[in-house]
Design an enzyme around this catalytic site. Structure first.
Site, PDB file in Angstrom:
ATOM      1  N   GLY A   1      -6.156  -3.073 -10.727  1.00 34.42           N
ATOM      2  CA  GLY A   1      -5.482  -1.537 -10.475  1.00 34.42           C
ATOM      3  C   GLY A   1      -4.165  -1.913  -9.542  1.00 34.42           C
ATOM      4  N   HIS A   2      -4.440  -2.400  -8.236  1.00 34.55           N
ATOM      5  CA  HIS A   2      -3.376  -2.689  -7.408  1.00 34.55           C
ATOM      6  C   HIS A   2      -2.330  -3.494  -8.090  1.00 34.55           C
ATOM      7  CE1 HIS A   2      -7.052  -2.603  -4.732  1.00 34.55           C
ATOM      8  NE2 HIS A   2      -6.151  -1.780  -4.150  1.00 34.55           N
TER       9      HIS A   2
ATOM     10  N   GLN B   1      -8.260   6.392   8.705  1.00 35.40           N
ATOM     11  CA  GLN B   1      -8.906   7.114   7.452  1.00 35.40           C
ATOM     12  C   GLN B   1     -10.317   7.041   7.017  1.00 35.40           C
ATOM     13  OE1 GLN B   1      -5.972   5.119   4.789  1.00 35.40           O
ATOM     14  NE2 GLN B   1      -7.627   5.081   3.220  1.00 35.40           N
TER      15      GLN B   1
ATOM     16  N   ASP C   1      -6.898   7.656  -7.384  1.00 39.18           N
ATOM     17  CA  ASP C   1      -6.997   8.671  -6.092  1.00 39.18           C
ATOM     18  C   ASP C   1      -6.045   9.730  -6.478  1.00 39.18           C
ATOM     19  OD1 ASP C   1      -8.767   6.852  -4.484  1.00 39.18           O
ATOM     20  OD2 ASP C   1      -7.068   5.387  -4.917  1.00 39.18           O
TER      21      ASP C   1
ATOM     22  N   GLN D   1      -5.250  12.008  -3.215  1.00 43.27           N
ATOM     23  CA  GLN D   1      -4.215  11.275  -2.274  1.00 43.27           C
ATOM     24  C   GLN D   1      -3.093  11.318  -2.995  1.00 43.27           C
ATOM     25  OE1 GLN D   1      -5.111   7.328  -0.267  1.00 43.27           O
ATOM     26  NE2 GLN D   1      -3.941   6.538  -2.145  1.00 43.27           N
TER      27      GLN D   1
ATOM     28  N   ARG E   1     -14.505  -1.004  -3.825  1.00 42.74           N
ATOM     29  CA  ARG E   1     -15.764  -0.704  -3.283  1.00 42.74           C
ATOM     30  C   ARG E   1     -16.943  -1.090  -4.513  1.00 42.74           C
ATOM     31  NH1 ARG E   1     -13.343   3.833  -0.458  1.00 42.74           N
ATOM     32  NH2 ARG E   1     -13.642   3.563   1.724  1.00 42.74           N
TER      33      ARG E   1
HETATM   34  P1  AMP Z   1      -6.613   0.939  -1.730  1.00 43.18           P
HETATM   35  O1  AMP Z   1      -6.276  -0.429  -1.446  1.00 43.18           O
HETATM   36  O2  AMP Z   1      -7.899   1.285  -2.197  1.00 43.18           O
HETATM   37  O3  AMP Z   1      -6.069   1.855  -0.624  1.00 43.18           O
HETATM   38  O4  AMP Z   1      -5.586   1.591  -2.915  1.00 43.18           O
HETATM   39  C1  AMP Z   1      -4.166   1.240  -3.008  1.00 43.18           C
HETATM   40  C2  AMP Z   1      -3.414   1.783  -4.049  1.00 43.18           C
HETATM   41  O5  AMP Z   1      -4.009   1.322  -5.593  1.00 43.18           O
HETATM   42  C3  AMP Z   1      -3.904   3.404  -4.118  1.00 43.18           C
HETATM   43  O6  AMP Z   1      -2.403   3.997  -4.645  1.00 43.18           O
HETATM   44  C4  AMP Z   1      -4.665   3.524  -5.218  1.00 43.18           C
HETATM   45  O7  AMP Z   1      -4.725   4.650  -5.820  1.00 43.18           O
HETATM   46  C5  AMP Z   1      -4.548   2.319  -6.339  1.00 43.18           C
HETATM   47  N1  AMP Z   1      -5.677   2.070  -7.077  1.00 43.18           N
HETATM   48  C6  AMP Z   1      -7.014   1.667  -6.699  1.00 43.18           C
HETATM   49  N2  AMP Z   1      -7.657   1.354  -7.732  1.00 43.18           N
HETATM   50  C7  AMP Z   1      -6.790   1.388  -8.791  1.00 43.18           C
HETATM   51  C8  AMP Z   1      -7.125   1.616 -10.191  1.00 43.18           C
HETATM   52  N3  AMP Z   1      -8.211   1.052 -10.691  1.00 43.18           N
HETATM   53  N4  AMP Z   1      -5.995   1.982 -10.907  1.00 43.18           N
HETATM   54  C9  AMP Z   1      -4.818   1.885 -10.576  1.00 43.18           C
HETATM   55  N5  AMP Z   1      -4.412   2.279  -9.358  1.00 43.18           N
HETATM   56  C10 AMP Z   1      -5.530   1.935  -8.471  1.00 43.18           C
END
Ligand code: AMP
Length: 295
Positions: free
Chosen positions: A36-37, A61, A151, A154, A188
């Protein structure tokens, strides 16, 4: 790929890029990176001359009873992933670099947007997110910043903040990357044991069933919500129980919320229209998972 731990190092690098007329994309993350990232970094790489990713588990947060301490961290693996995707600079600050002694300035939306959905059970969460994201914007001064639609709240909150404060950055929303069975990739997910992992796909199953129901004409009522293009609309009060029943069939799942909201304001809707979000948060065991689809 360079690694910077201080604000000054980032500023020096970005100053030099801007002197050369290069554009800069920012991907804020909390690490424990997955596909995703990686998709956000790929998109930034396609759009911009230089890509900065931040890896920072932002304490403001997390509520006191949340998983700040146990949040998965693997900076070396994160760097391998970022390098493979073409990232030019990783910003990996300490907590004291971002929140020096005496830190007292926060960015907070005052509207209902941050009180809906996840805001109901995570009251200070978006204040922490907006504060750290604003600070990252001030440090990196990106032309564009990339956030996942996973998210969705967000993303909507950050768009609002950027608009309200006239921040000179274009926010790019990127599609949710999923596992083969539909579960949205999330750091998670690592918390789930085998049974929980199997149970977790109820989230996507329920969202898909809702989309199918909405897409299937017979349930549609022949009205259009004001300001939307004409087309079949469905009442939220028909769709919410359908989702609730599907999730209730999964014994390991406990519902936090199921909501259908306007995609921009996040206010609950009665008649579903294009662009609305169907958003769900559930607990599988102790792990809280969120997901959403756009109608
Ligand atoms: P986090 O590390 O959870 O704060 O996520 C960092 C960024 O990655 C945020 O903009 C999330 O929305 C995005 N993100 C997390 N999981 C996914 C996913 N499965 N698909 C696309 N973007 C994601």
């Amino acid at each position: 790929m360079k690694i910077a731990t201080t604000i000054e190092e980032v500023r020096q690098e970005v100053r030099e890029w801007k002197r050369q007329g290069l554009t800069v994309g920012l991907v804020p993350t909390m690490g424990a990176l997955h596909e995703g990232h990686a998709s956000l970094v790929e998109r930034a790489y396609r759009d911009c001359n230089r890509v900065v990713a931040s890896v920072f588990v932002n304490p403001t947060q997390f509520a006191a009873d949340e998983d700040l301490e146990s949040y998965p961290r693997d900076f070396e693996e994160d760097c391998r992933i970022l390098q493979r995707k073409g990232c030019h600079l990783v910003f990996h600050p300490s907590v004291s670099e971002m929140y020096p002694e005496g830190f007292a300035t926060y960015v907070e939306l005052t509207s209902d947007m941050t009180k809906q959905l996840c805001g109901k059970t995570r009251p200070g969460h978006f204040k922490g997110v907006c504060t750290v994201v604003s600070k990252l914007f001030n440090i990196v001064t990106p032309d564009k910043a990339y956030f996942g639609e996973k998210d969705a709240q967000q993303l909507a909150v950050i768009r609002r903040m950027v608009f309200d404060m006239a921040m000179d950055v274009k926010i790019v929303g990127c599609p949710t990357v999923r596992e083969a069975d539909g579960l949205a990739k999330s750091s998670r997910n690592d918390y789930l044991n085998d049974d929980e992992r199997k149970a977790a796909c109820v989230l996507y199953r329920a969202l898909q069933a809702a989309l199918e129901y909405i897409g299937d004409g017979p349930h549609a009522v022949a009205v259009s919500a004001p300001g939307t293009s004409a087309g079949p609309c469905t009442e939220a009060s028909n769709v919410l129980p359908l989702i609730r029943n599907i999730i209730a069939e999964e014994p390991l799942a406990e519902i936090d919320y199921i909501e259908i909201v306007d995609g921009e304001t996040l206010q609950p809707v009665e008649i579903i229209k294009a662009g609305d979000l169907i958003a769900i948060a559930i607990y599988i065991g102790k792990t809280r998972l969120i997901d959403n689809v756009r109608v």
